[in-house]
Every structure is written in structure tokens, then in C-alpha cells.
Design an enzyme around this catalytic site. Structure first.
Site, PDB file in Angstrom:
ATOM      1  N   HIS A 144       0.817  -1.217   0.000  1.00  0.00           N
ATOM      2  CA  HIS A 144       0.000   0.000   0.000  1.00  0.00           C
ATOM      3  C   HIS A 144       0.853   1.270   0.000  1.00  0.00           C
ATOM      4  O   HIS A 144       0.366   2.343   0.343  1.00  0.00           O
ATOM      5  CB  HIS A 144      -0.964  -0.003   1.196  1.00  0.00           C
ATOM      6  CG  HIS A 144      -2.008  -1.099   1.116  1.00  0.00           C
ATOM      7  ND1 HIS A 144      -2.805  -1.469   2.178  1.00  0.00           N
ATOM      8  CD2 HIS A 144      -2.375  -1.886   0.078  1.00  0.00           C
ATOM      9  CE1 HIS A 144      -3.618  -2.450   1.788  1.00  0.00           C
ATOM     10  NE2 HIS A 144      -3.363  -2.729   0.535  1.00  0.00           N
ATOM     11  N   GLU A 154      -7.674 -11.610  17.514  1.00  0.00           N
ATOM     12  CA  GLU A 154      -9.003 -12.239  17.514  1.00  0.00           C
ATOM     13  C   GLU A 154      -9.264 -12.908  16.165  1.00  0.00           C
ATOM     14  O   GLU A 154      -8.543 -12.641  15.195  1.00  0.00           O
ATOM     15  CB  GLU A 154     -10.070 -11.166  17.768  1.00  0.00           C
ATOM     16  CG  GLU A 154     -10.011 -10.060  16.728  1.00  0.00           C
ATOM     17  CD  GLU A 154     -10.855  -8.843  17.082  1.00  0.00           C
ATOM     18  OE1 GLU A 154     -11.143  -8.650  18.272  1.00  0.00           O
ATOM     19  OE2 GLU A 154     -11.216  -8.116  16.140  1.00  0.00           O
TER      20      GLU A 154
HETATM   21  P1  OAD Z   1      -7.003  -3.356  10.321  1.00  0.00           P
HETATM   22  O1  OAD Z   1      -7.075  -2.170  11.205  1.00  0.00           O
HETATM   23  O2  OAD Z   1      -8.127  -3.613   9.388  1.00  0.00           O
HETATM   24  O3  OAD Z   1      -6.809  -4.666  11.200  1.00  0.00           O
HETATM   25  C1  OAD Z   1      -5.861  -4.741  12.218  1.00  0.00           C
HETATM   26  C2  OAD Z   1      -5.868  -6.162  12.738  1.00  0.00           C
HETATM   27  O4  OAD Z   1      -4.839  -6.272  13.699  1.00  0.00           O
HETATM   28  C3  OAD Z   1      -7.172  -6.594  13.427  1.00  0.00           C
HETATM   29  O5  OAD Z   1      -7.568  -7.853  12.917  1.00  0.00           O
HETATM   30  C4  OAD Z   1      -6.775  -6.692  14.902  1.00  0.00           C
HETATM   31  O6  OAD Z   1      -7.473  -7.736  15.580  1.00  0.00           O
HETATM   32  C5  OAD Z   1      -5.303  -7.006  14.800  1.00  0.00           C
HETATM   33  N1  OAD Z   1      -4.494  -6.560  15.948  1.00  0.00           N
HETATM   34  C6  OAD Z   1      -4.594  -5.400  16.651  1.00  0.00           C
HETATM   35  N2  OAD Z   1      -3.642  -5.325  17.587  1.00  0.00           N
HETATM   36  C7  OAD Z   1      -2.900  -6.463  17.471  1.00  0.00           C
HETATM   37  C8  OAD Z   1      -1.769  -6.984  18.162  1.00  0.00           C
HETATM   38  N3  OAD Z   1      -1.167  -6.315  19.151  1.00  0.00           N
HETATM   39  N4  OAD Z   1      -1.288  -8.196  17.781  1.00  0.00           N
HETATM   40  C9  OAD Z   1      -1.885  -8.891  16.777  1.00  0.00           C
HETATM   41  N5  OAD Z   1      -2.952  -8.453  16.092  1.00  0.00           N
HETATM   42  C10 OAD Z   1      -3.452  -7.256  16.430  1.00  0.00           C
HETATM   43  O7  OAD Z   1      -5.597  -3.235   9.540  1.00  0.00           O
HETATM   44  P2  OAD Z   1      -5.167  -3.920   8.173  1.00  0.00           P
HETATM   45  O8  OAD Z   1      -5.660  -5.312   8.086  1.00  0.00           O
HETATM   46  O9  OAD Z   1      -3.709  -3.685   8.036  1.00  0.00           O
HETATM   47  O10 OAD Z   1      -5.389   0.506   3.679  1.00  0.00           O
HETATM   48  O11 OAD Z   1      -5.943  -3.027   7.136  1.00  0.00           O
HETATM   49  C11 OAD Z   1      -5.712  -3.234   5.786  1.00  0.00           C
HETATM   50  C12 OAD Z   1      -5.789  -1.930   5.050  1.00  0.00           C
HETATM   51  O12 OAD Z   1      -7.027  -1.283   5.352  1.00  0.00           O
HETATM   52  C13 OAD Z   1      -4.750  -0.910   5.468  1.00  0.00           C
HETATM   53  O13 OAD Z   1      -3.514  -1.070   4.796  1.00  0.00           O
HETATM   54  C14 OAD Z   1      -5.391   0.392   5.115  1.00  0.00           C
HETATM   55  C15 OAD Z   1      -6.782   0.119   5.646  1.00  0.00           C
HETATM   56  O14 OAD Z   1      -7.795   0.857   5.104  1.00  0.00           O
HETATM   57  C16 OAD Z   1      -5.373   1.712   3.113  1.00  0.00           C
HETATM   58  O15 OAD Z   1      -5.323   2.749   3.750  1.00  0.00           O
HETATM   59  C17 OAD Z   1      -5.408   1.646   1.620  1.00  0.00           C
END
Ligand code: OAD
Length: 255
Positions: A127, A222
Site C-alpha cells: 500500500h 481475535e
Molecule cells: P485493520 O485495522 O483492518 O486490522 C488490524 C488487525 O490487527 C485486526 O484484525 C486486529 O485484531 C489485529 N491486531 C490489533 N492489535 C494487534 C496486536 N497487538 N497483535 C496482533 N494483532 C493485532 O488493519 P489492516 O488489516 O492492516 O489501507 O488493514 C488493511 C488496510 O485497510 C490498510 O492497509 C489500510 C486500511 O484501510 C489503506 O489505507 C489503503
């Protein structure tokens, strides 16, 4: 987006360690959760950025055209938070994995650069990066080393600069996507860390690994939509789970 459901089975930690120990080609796919313990907010879930901010306003080309200053103020705010954060134990373990495996690819959806700061040299930034600008006229990309203090920045050619990130509705960088797809397809193990598995095409990478006969391991706080198809899911903080798994691979006699 598919509905998320609980993991159907819970293979033991030994199984996860065993897959990683046997693997020669490893691909790690990370999301915002890997930087959460560095104090960088995730996008979804309680306290996620998309609960407080509107992605259509701040992470789309249309939003940028409407108000480039507002979009840049948000990116400069995030740059300041990232600049004062440090890589955590999850980043450091992933850097150790790169040194260990003969064939290793790190694919990240994160734009924060914390993997590189932890020592990963080969990072596929699906990204983009918050530490680069792109000219809106000719696409020239330039690195930024400090958070921007004056926004919106302008190119020498007189056009507006935008962050070199992928916004909603935009295609991913083709080379990055092809490298990620090839690494996922060729991986003995794809380790998916801290992503909601809600955003495509990143969320499709585990399917490529499974189709080619590799194992998919998920580490997340989760269950996610990936949990139902992963070979193993472990739930907890990445900064605790990853070092504890990795210590058993680097130190097998400790078993
Ligand atoms: P999300 O914010 O959608 O998801 C974060 C994930 O991390 C969730 O499933 C949480 O449960 C998990 N999580 C949080 N804290 C954690 C920890 N300490 N250890 C393990 N897991 C943890 O983020 P992404 O999946 O990265 O795109 O989102 C994907 C894309 O959506 C991003 O790159 C961004 C966003 O919109 C753009 O901006 C284009």
C-alpha cells in the site's frame, strides 16, 4: 468482505513451530496490528482510525482533490506519530526471520516503515509508504526523511505532491502485487500477522499459498475471516506470540 467466524480447529503451538521449522521458503504478510504495540493505531476495531476519520475524505483521490491540505495535515500528523514510535518485538522477530530463512519475503500493508527500521531489507510495501511523495503531474516519487511541517507540499514542477500510498479505489503498484503473489504462491509457509484480512487483494494472498500446497498460519488478537481457512490460528498480541514461537525455532533444545 466476508463475515468473520471462529476458528474451526485449534492446532497446537507445536504444529505452528513445526511448520516454521520445516519451511525453506517463508512469506510474512503483515497489517496494522503488527504496529499496534508501537502505539500506531489500527484502522478497524475499537479505537480504529476508520471509527474516527472518514476514509472517503482522507484516503481517496476524490477526497484529496477536494481538500489536499486536510489530507496532508492528516498524513503529517501520522508521520509525526510514526517518527516518535519504535519497532516492537513483533517487528524485531520478523527481521530475525529474514536473516534465518534462505527464501524469505515480507509483504506489508503498512505504510509506516517500521519493518525497515527493525532491520528488514526486503519489504514489499503493498500500500506504499507514508515516507514518500508522488508528483500528481508526472508520478515522480521522492523519499521524505522527516515529518512534513508545511502542507500541502508542492513539486519543483509546480504541481501538487500526494502521499505515495494506495487509496481506496486505486490499483496497487503492479510490481509490488506481482512480487507478493509470487512469494505467497511459492511459500512453504505464509505467516499472516495483525491484519483483519478484510482488504483485497492482500486478503487473497493466503488462498494462493494454500492452492500451491503451502501452509497458512495466522497470528491475530481475535478471529478474522482468514481463521476459517488458515491451517493454524493463534490469538494474542503479535509482540508476545511471535517471540515465543521464534524462541523455539532459534533454540530447539529449549523444547
Ligand atoms: P485493520 O485495522 O483492518 O486490522 C488490524 C488487525 O490487527 C485486526 O484484525 C486486529 O485484531 C489485529 N491486531 C490489533 N492489535 C494487534 C496486536 N497487538 N497483535 C496482533 N494483532 C493485532 O488493519 P489492516 O488489516 O492492516 O489501507 O488493514 C488493511 C488496510 O485497510 C490498510 O492497509 C489500510 C486500511 O484501510 C489503506 O489505507 C489503503
Amino acid at each position: 468482505m466476508r463475515a468473520s467466524g471462529p476458528a474451526t480447529s485449534a492446532p497446537s503451538l507445536d504444529t505452528v513451530v513445526d511448520h516454521l521449522r520445516r519451511a525453506r521458503a517463508v512469506c510474512v504478510l503483515t497489517g496494522a496490528g503488527v504496529s499496534a504495540e508501537s502505539g500506531i493505531p489500527t484502522f478497524r476495531g475499537g479505537d480504529g482510525l476508520w471509527d474516527r476519520y472518514d476514509p472517503a475524505e482522507l484516503a481517496s483521490e476524490a477526497g484529496f482533490r477536494r481538500d489536499p491540505r486536510l489530507v496532508w495535515e492528516w498524513y503529517a500528523f501520522r508521520q509525526r506519530a510514526i517518527a516518535s514510535a519504535r519497532p516492537n518485538a513483533a517487528h524485531e522477530t520478523i527481521a530475525a526471520m529474514e536473516r534465518h530463512y534462505p527464501r524469505f519475503t515480507l509483504v506489508t500493508q503498512n505504510v509506516d516503515g517500521l519493518h525497515q527500521r527493525a532491520g528488514n531489507a526486503k519489504v514489499v510495501e503493498l500500500h506504499g509508504s507514508i515516507w514518500r511523495t508522488r508528483c500528481t503531474r508526472d508520478g515522480t516519487v521522492a523519499a521524505i526523511s522527516e515529518p512534513l511541517t508545511s502542507v500541502p507540499p508542492m513539486c519543483r514542477c509546480g504541481a501538487l505532491l500526494r502521499p505515495d500510498v494506495t487509496w481506496f479505489g486505486e490499483p496497487l503498484d503492479r510490481t509490488a502485487l506481482e512480487t507478493a503473489m509470487s512469494a505467497a504462491s511459492g511459500a512453504d509457509v505464509l505467516l499472516v500477522v495483525g491484519t483483519s484480512s478484510a482488504v483485497y487483494p492482500a486478503a487473497a494472498l493466503p488462498g494462493l499459498t494454500r492452492k500451491a500446497g503451502g501452509k497458512v498460519i495466522e497470528l491475530n488478537l481475535e478471529p478474522t475471516p482468514l481463521s476459517a481457512i488458515a491451517d493454524a490460528s493463534r490469538f494474542g498480541e503479535a509482540g508476545t506470540l511471535l517471540p515465543s514461537i521464534w524462541s523455539r525455532i532459534e533454540n530447539p533444545k529449549g523444547l
